[in-house]
Design a protein around this motif. Structure first.
Motif, PDB file in Angstrom:
ATOM      1  N   SER A  26       0.839  -1.206   0.000  1.00 51.95           N
ATOM      2  CA  SER A  26       0.000   0.000   0.000  1.00 51.95           C
ATOM      3  C   SER A  26       0.871   1.251   0.000  1.00 51.95           C
ATOM      4  CB  SER A  26      -0.929  -0.008   1.212  1.00 51.95           C
ATOM      5  OG  SER A  26      -1.850  -1.079   1.140  1.00 51.95           O
ATOM      6  N   ARG A  53      -7.881   0.540  -3.170  1.00 52.26           N
ATOM      7  CA  ARG A  53      -8.902   1.455  -2.654  1.00 52.26           C
ATOM      8  C   ARG A  53      -8.234   2.768  -2.236  1.00 52.26           C
ATOM      9  NH1 ARG A  53     -11.057  -1.687  -5.004  1.00 52.26           N
ATOM     10  NH2 ARG A  53     -12.551  -3.314  -4.397  1.00 52.26           N
ATOM     11  N   TYR A  55      -8.229   6.305  -0.046  1.00 51.37           N
ATOM     12  CA  TYR A  55      -8.763   6.870   1.192  1.00 51.37           C
ATOM     13  C   TYR A  55      -8.107   8.232   1.456  1.00 51.37           C
ATOM     14  CZ  TYR A  55     -10.345   2.118   2.302  1.00 51.37           C
ATOM     15  OH  TYR A  55     -10.955   0.899   2.277  1.00 51.37           O
ATOM     16  N   LEU A  57      -7.161  11.200   4.325  1.00 55.11           N
ATOM     17  CA  LEU A  57      -6.908  11.195   5.762  1.00 55.11           C
ATOM     18  C   LEU A  57      -6.499  12.596   6.196  1.00 55.11           C
ATOM     19  CD1 LEU A  57      -6.634   9.722   8.464  1.00 55.11           C
ATOM     20  CD2 LEU A  57      -4.296   9.097   7.818  1.00 55.11           C
ATOM     21  N   GLU A  65     -14.333   7.573   9.383  1.00 53.40           N
ATOM     22  CA  GLU A  65     -13.585   7.708   8.130  1.00 53.40           C
ATOM     23  C   GLU A  65     -12.079   7.637   8.366  1.00 53.40           C
ATOM     24  OE1 GLU A  65     -16.465  10.578   5.453  1.00 53.40           O
ATOM     25  OE2 GLU A  65     -15.561  11.406   7.283  1.00 53.40           O
ATOM     26  N   GLN A  66     -11.618   8.200   9.492  1.00 55.43           N
ATOM     27  CA  GLN A  66     -10.193   8.091   9.816  1.00 55.43           C
ATOM     28  C   GLN A  66      -9.818   6.647  10.124  1.00 55.43           C
ATOM     29  OE1 GLN A  66      -8.505  10.951  12.502  1.00 55.43           O
ATOM     30  NE2 GLN A  66      -9.998  12.525  11.976  1.00 55.43           N
ATOM     31  N   ALA A  68     -11.181   4.003   8.894  1.00 56.22           N
ATOM     32  CA  ALA A  68     -11.152   3.256   7.631  1.00 56.22           C
ATOM     33  C   ALA A  68      -9.835   3.484   6.890  1.00 56.22           C
ATOM     34  CB  ALA A  68     -12.333   3.677   6.755  1.00 56.22           C
ATOM     35  N   ALA A  69      -9.295   4.707   6.961  1.00 52.87           N
ATOM     36  CA  ALA A  69      -8.027   4.991   6.285  1.00 52.87           C
ATOM     37  C   ALA A  69      -6.864   4.297   6.972  1.00 52.87           C
ATOM     38  CB  ALA A  69      -7.797   6.494   6.252  1.00 52.87           C
ATOM     39  N   LYS A  79      -4.244  -0.342  -0.540  1.00 50.15           N
ATOM     40  CA  LYS A  79      -4.848   0.974  -0.385  1.00 50.15           C
ATOM     41  C   LYS A  79      -3.850   2.070  -0.721  1.00 50.15           C
ATOM     42  CE  LYS A  79      -6.151   0.873   3.913  1.00 50.15           C
ATOM     43  NZ  LYS A  79      -6.615   1.326   5.241  1.00 50.15           N
ATOM     44  N   VAL A  81      -3.479   5.980   0.561  1.00 49.74           N
ATOM     45  CA  VAL A  81      -3.955   6.938   1.554  1.00 49.74           C
ATOM     46  C   VAL A  81      -3.362   8.298   1.234  1.00 49.74           C
ATOM     47  CG1 VAL A  81      -4.065   7.533   3.996  1.00 49.74           C
ATOM     48  CG2 VAL A  81      -4.105   5.121   3.295  1.00 49.74           C
TER      49      VAL A  81
END
Length: 533
Positions: A26, A53, A55, A57, A65-66, A68-69, A79, A81
């Motif tokens: 990631s 994905r 995200y 942050l 939401e934080q 999830a990141a 991911k 970020v």
């Protein structure tokens, strides 16, 4: 490396997309702010591998939401970020082995001259750049791609500038006061807080009633001890408590929630009412608003603010009550920022000109919905000589009079025209603001005499109604003084001008115009200076 600020974000998107195609793991990208995060996210749309994905942050996201990141990527997924400096040290993101660094950060700078803070985009320090690169190697060997030339690092700061040198120190000083540290300058600091910042903090806290005024020591008041219990800057905490007393607590909780963070709904228009209307609207799912509403609910509970429904102390009831209180928005903002109450003073170059109570000028584009308002309560304004108003609410003068009745001063001001006529006006002021300016039909006689004396001193004795007999009399007395000295008085021009209030003022009587002073009365005033009848 990139060729300029316009090319930086497309270049960053290219690098991220290429790394995600060529490498495993990631990726964490460092950007200065939320606007840049949104820009890069748009540029990456449709360019990332299917198993990736994306995200964001940053601080304004909700806790969910934080989380999830930060959480590990799902099985079979990776991911990307896009983060602000929040991800430098405070968070660990599982699976990161790729880092892309724009080399920028956004820092707050407090200006003691204006009492305002502004955000500046600056180069990351060398220590910060090393810290960011280290995020790629936490669990396994990684790759860090820096979007600047290595030669540019000669201009980088070795370390990040200590926050205490650039911050608004009012919250900090209030904490010190409650802890019992009466003089911050006497504490053993690694970096001594700037004297100007401390002086502004003392002035602000004294103005709020949080510390005792008129002393260099930080002596907390009972209100100050209440303010530190709320997780807000002192002025917003004070807003909650004072608005609760006025009956607008629900609205104040929503206003404080909006003003405690960056504008969640960037608009060209400065109207805070537009944002509050959207904030309080039922069913609006705007992501930033969800978190801020939760924050407003928490503040309402902490400040014991009733919301109009005893069975529902927060949530929808809070928003409904706040929406009903929206007509009082100007009053609520003025409670939080009393020094920024502003009066319209004219127009220039497409801008409405305003003067704030603290004496600072501010402007608003004529296209703004508030630009025709005579009076504003300003919540946010750019720093500078003539800052642009960013957030404000309309304010009625009768509301201002009610809020600041004890602070409004009244005076009778006299000025004298070039013809020697006294003009008297009764003026009411709130700080630098002139609230009322009306003529006085019969000004005080003694005040008129003093104003005429000041006018004569400025213009010279030539403006007095001299006739030839008086001139000759004055010349003879001056000759006697030069020849014999005492008891003959010194009636030189210098002495006469210096002593106007003593020899002329008593003979002006009720004169409101120097033309009302006759040559005979002037002669009588001079003769009274002789030691003999």
């Amino acid at each position: 490396a990139h060729s300029g600020p316009q090319a930086l974000w497309p270049r960053m998107a290219d690098v991220i997309a290429a790394l995600m195609r060529q490498e495993s793991g990631s990726l964490l990208a460092f950007l200065p702010g939320t606007g840049e995060i949104r820009r890069v996210a748009e540029l990456l749309e449709g360019r990332l591998p299917a198993d990736t994905r994306l995200y964001p942050l940053y601080g304004m996201l909700s806790p969910q939401e934080q989380d999830a990141a930060i959480a590990p990527a799902a099985a079979g997924e990776r991911k990307v970020v896009l983060a602000t400096a929040i991800a430098e040290t405070s968070l660990t993101i599982e699976g990161i082995r790729l880092v892309v660094d724009a080399g920028l950060s956004r820092e707050s700078r407090f200006d003691p001259a204006s009492g305002l803070s502004r955000l500046e985009t600056v180069r990351v320090s060398l220590a910060g750049a090393r810290q960011r690169a280290g995020r790629a190697g936490r669990l396994e060997p990684g790759i860090c791609c820096r979007l600047w030339q290595q030669a540019e690092e000669h201009g980088f700061r070795p370390q990040q500038r200590p926050e205490i040198l650039d911050a608004d120190l009012a919250p900090f000083c209030l904490q010190l006061a409650v802890w019992g540290a009466r003089r911050p300058e006497d504490l053993p600091w690694l970096d001594l807080p700037p004297k100007a910042h401390l002086a502004v903090a003392r002035e602000q806290l004294a103005g709020l009633g949080a510390i005792e005024p008129g002393t260099e020591e930080l002596l907390p008041t009972p209100l100050g001890r209440q303010l530190v219990k709320l997780p807000l800057p002192p002025r917003l905490a004070c807003l909650l408590l004072r608005a609760r007393e006025h009956g607008y607590g629900a609205l104040a909780a929503c206003v404080a929630s909006l003003l405690d963070d960056r504008d969640p709904l960037p608009l060209a228009d400065a109207s805070l009412a537009l944002r509050l209307d959207r904030f309080c609207a039922p069913g609006d799912g705007h992501g930033a608003f969800r978190r801020l509403r939760q924050w407003a609910e928490r503040m309402a509970r902490l400040a014991d603010i009733p919301t109009g429904n005893g069975s529902d102390a927060s949530g929808a009831s809070l928003l409904r009550t706040a929406r009903q209180q929206l007509p009082h928005l100007g009053e609520v903002v003025a409670l939080a920022y009393p020094e920024r109450v502003a009066l319209r003073s004219g127009e220039n170059n497409g801008m409405a000109q305003y003067l704030m109570r603290n004496g600072k000028a501010a402007v608003l584009p004529l296209t703004d919905s508030l630009a025709r308002q005579d009076m504003l309560a300003v919540a946010a304004v750019d720093a500078g000589t003539r800052g642009r108003i960013r957030l404000a609410a309309a304010l009625e003068q009768d509301v201002l009079e009610k809020l600041f009745r004890s602070e409004i001063t009244e005076s009778e001001d006299l000025n004298v025209s070039q013809e020697g006529q006294v003009n008297a006006r009764r003026r009411r002021r709130l700080g630098a603001l002139l609230l009322d300016d009306a003529p006085l039909p019969r000004p005080d006689g003694d005040a008129c005499a003093l104003a005429l004396c000041a006018f004569i001193r400025d213009q010279g004795l030539r403006v007095l109604p001299w006739d030839e007999p008086t001139r000759q009399w004055l010349a003879r007395v001056r000759l006697l003084h030069q020849t014999w000295g005492d008891p003959w008085p010194d009636l030189s021009d210098t002495w006469l001008l210096d002593e106007l209030e003593n020899w002329l003022a008593p003979h002006l009587g009720t004169c409101t115009d120097l033309r009302q002073l006759s040559a005979a009365r002037l002669a009588d005033a001079l003769r009274c200076l002789l030691p003999y009848p």
